[in-house]
Design an enzyme around this catalytic site. Structure first.
Site, PDB file in Angstrom:
ATOM      1  N   SER A 184     -10.139  -0.199   7.031  1.00 55.70           N
ATOM      2  CA  SER A 184      -9.538  -0.078   5.698  1.00 55.70           C
ATOM      3  C   SER A 184      -8.877  -1.313   5.121  1.00 55.70           C
ATOM      4  O   SER A 184      -8.427  -1.266   3.978  1.00 55.70           O
ATOM      5  CB  SER A 184      -8.532   1.072   5.690  1.00 55.70           C
ATOM      6  OG  SER A 184      -9.244   2.287   5.820  1.00 55.70           O
ATOM      7  N   SER A 213      -9.764   2.109   2.793  1.00 55.51           N
ATOM      8  CA  SER A 213      -8.851   2.896   2.007  1.00 55.51           C
ATOM      9  C   SER A 213      -7.859   2.045   1.211  1.00 55.51           C
ATOM     10  O   SER A 213      -7.207   2.560   0.306  1.00 55.51           O
ATOM     11  CB  SER A 213      -8.102   3.876   2.892  1.00 55.51           C
ATOM     12  OG  SER A 213      -7.323   3.189   3.822  1.00 55.51           O
ATOM     13  N   LYS A 221       0.872  -1.181   0.000  1.00 56.80           N
ATOM     14  CA  LYS A 221       0.000   0.000   0.000  1.00 56.80           C
ATOM     15  C   LYS A 221       0.904   1.225   0.000  1.00 56.80           C
ATOM     16  O   LYS A 221       1.925   1.239   0.711  1.00 56.80           O
ATOM     17  CB  LYS A 221      -0.875  -0.031   1.252  1.00 56.80           C
ATOM     18  CG  LYS A 221      -1.884   1.124   1.369  1.00 56.80           C
ATOM     19  CD  LYS A 221      -2.817   0.892   2.572  1.00 56.80           C
ATOM     20  CE  LYS A 221      -3.860   1.991   2.676  1.00 56.80           C
ATOM     21  NZ  LYS A 221      -4.794   1.754   3.800  1.00 56.80           N
TER      22      LYS A 221
END
Lengths: 463, 95
Positions: A169, A145, A70
């Site tokens: 997330s 997210s 990420k």
């Protein structure tokens, strides 16, 4: 490599059986990137390492496997943007502890994955690099997210991805993309080098295709880190050791507050999951977590407050663009947070929220005296279409209503595939007491092997 | 609850255009109304939770270890020279 999708377990087995070489594996995923990410405009990737960089890193490992990070995980000398214009040209001089631990174990980062900017969001649409598409329904969000992490794993562009969960997330996008999302106990894995959002709730985890893979990665990332004073000195364990134990006589709580105002189609999937868990031998126990609905309000005070502090470092002087380059959601959160912490309002907002946080924690403490685990739905609604939730901040916040309690309490959660409504994946989450990840994996594995939902591949169509 | 946008933007060191201020104001007021719900929760005698680790002071050995080099720590600065990062003037001097 003939299939389109592989788990980490299958790749490791393939290396053991000498069915393929590292070159085969890296070629396979490089081709998947071209065929899927590029062709369908998935937009799950912000930065792809050059083949030369990748080959050099892979050559250092006997059994290297590609992984995605990420884009809030610092990767030394590889651009790390947090999906924000603020850091569009930022090159970290160091790597996050989790990145280094994974690399030492053979997991070579090949892509930096898209997400909501600074991890602020639940659909991936707050990214300054464009939204990511859901491989199961290209006109829908993959959740956020960790939007890129979930979409890339679901699409087979990489077999696994790191991610973070501050208010759902990891668990939320995993459940919308038919993948497995682990949020470990707060302090189980090091946050060092991961761009901070909410320091008291940020949790370092990952998204994988299966529960076994998830446990395999936690074995690597878990453990105390002298660079992160919030990591636990509790010894780590082998999370694979008991994974096939099954759930006979495990007491699993059904918290009633988590089944109010849920889309009936999701409730059907959830109820079917409950029947499956009973068939597998678990004892289902109705329980109550009375402060659940207060948790979302407490979360949306604590979170922006800590965000306003953590984003204070982006001064445009030591690194990054000046503060006018923040996106709309970051600006909203900085403003709310600054307000809640300001003189005259701190007691009524931040302090009050922290007291409510104590009540949320007490709810869980009482319930874990009665049951070993909890099982709940993940999302109150089906995957939103792209564009649906973005203009309404509160609508976006409410997507996390079943997620935030685990973050406030610091307990671990595992989201696993639980079926489909049409083409749209639906997940369920297991929640456990602090450091009970082994129970989460036990339950998740038993359920996964019984239902096999993870085998259903995405169709890359709009619906 | 109404937010004083000018004051908060200054505290937050956040440059906002007039357009941003007018878009943000109703959104922020709406978010604050959303969290107002907490006022009705009884928190008498409840201690606030600051962190969930249970740790108190975490120590390390007082031994110097290598950190970033000057080159590494200045490599992302917009303006730097002689191994130093250049900033705007913070203090002003009255003649």
């Amino acid at each position: 490599m003939k299939n389109n999708y592989y788990t980490l377990q299958e790749i490791i087995e393939g290396y053991t059986q000498k069915s393929f070489t590292p070159a085969d594996v890296f070629d396979h995923y490089y081709n998947r990137h071209q065929q899927i990410e590029v062709k369908h405009g998935l937009n799950s990737v912000i930065t792809q390492s050059s083949r030369e960089t990748t080959e050099k890193a892979a050559a250092k490992q006997p059994q290297p496997i590609p992984i995605g990070h990420k884009d809030i995980y610092s990767t030394q000398n590889i651009r790390t943007t947090a999906a924000s214009n603020i850091l569009a040209d930022y090159i970290p001089p160091y790597s996050a502890t989790s990145v280094k631990r994974l690399e030492s174990a053979g997991l070579v980062g090949v892509v930096k994955l898209n997400c909501d900017a600074f991890a602020h969001g639940a659909t991936g649409e707050n990214s300054d690099f464009g939204p990511t598409k859901n491989p199961y329904a290209l006109n829908h969000t993959p959740g956020g997210s960790s939007s890129g992490s979930a979409a890339a794993v679901a699409a087979g562009i990489i077999p696994a991805a790191t991610a973070t969960d501050t208010g759902g997330s990891i668990r939320f996008p995993a459940s919308l993309t038919n993948t497995v999302g682990l949020k470990p106990t707060y302090g189980r894995a090091s946050r060092y080098g991961v761009i901070a959002m909410t320091s008291s709730t940020d949790s370092i985890g990952h998204i994988t295709r299966t529960v076994w893979d998830s446990a395999y990665l936690l074995n690597i990332t878990a453990g105390q880190d002298p660079l992160d004073a919030t990591t636990s000195n509790r010894p780590t364990e082998n999370y694979l050791a008991q994974i096939e134990q099954g759930i006979k006589n495990l007491r699993i709580g059904i918290p009633k507050e988590y089944t109010e105002n849920i889309d009936p189609k999701i409730m059907s999937v959830y109820e079917k999951a409950l029947t499956d868990l009973e068939k597998l031998g678990a004892e289902l126990v109705p329980v109550s977590l009375p402060h659940t609905k207060d948790a979302i309000s407490a979360y949306y005070i604590i979170t922006p407050s800590e965000i306003s502090s953590n984003l204070g470092r982006f001064d445009g002087i030591r690194y990054g663009m000046d503060r006018s380059a923040f996106g709309a959601e970051a600006k909203r959160r900085i403003m709310i947070g600054t307000f809640c912490l300001s003189a005259g309002y701190y007691d009524a907002y931040y302090l009050k929220a922290q007291q409510v946080r104590t009540l949320v924690i007490q709810d869980f403490q009482k319930v874990f005296e009665q049951v070993d685990l909890l099982v709940t739905p993940v999302s109150p609604t089906l995957t939103p279409k792209l564009g649906e939730a973005i203009n309404d901040p509160i609508k976006n916040y409410m997507l996390d209503v079943l997620m935030v309690t685990a973050n406030l309490a610091g307990i671990p959660g595992l989201s696993v595939p639980a079926g489909f409504v049409g083409s749209l994946p639906v997940g369920i989450q297991f929640l456990g007491n602090h450091f009970d990840e082994h129970l989460l994996f036990q339950a998740g594995y038993a359920y996964e092997q019984h239902t096999q939902y993870y085998q259903r591949e995405p169709e890359f169509k709009e619906i | 609850m109404q937010i004083d946008i000018e004051k908060i933007a200054k505290l937050a060191a956040l440059p906002l255009s007039e357009e941003e201020k007018s878009t943000l104001k109703p959104q922020l007021d709406q978010i604050l109304d959303f969290v107002e719900a907490l006022k009705s929760v009884d928190t008498t005698n409840i201690a606030p939770t600051v962190q969930v680790t249970g740790h108190t002071n975490v120590w390390r050995t007082d031994k110097a270890i290598a950190g970033l080099t000057t080159k590494e720590s200045t490599m992302n600065a917009r303006k730097s020279a002689n191994g130093l990062i250049i900033t705007e003037q913070v203090l002003s001097y009255e003649e």
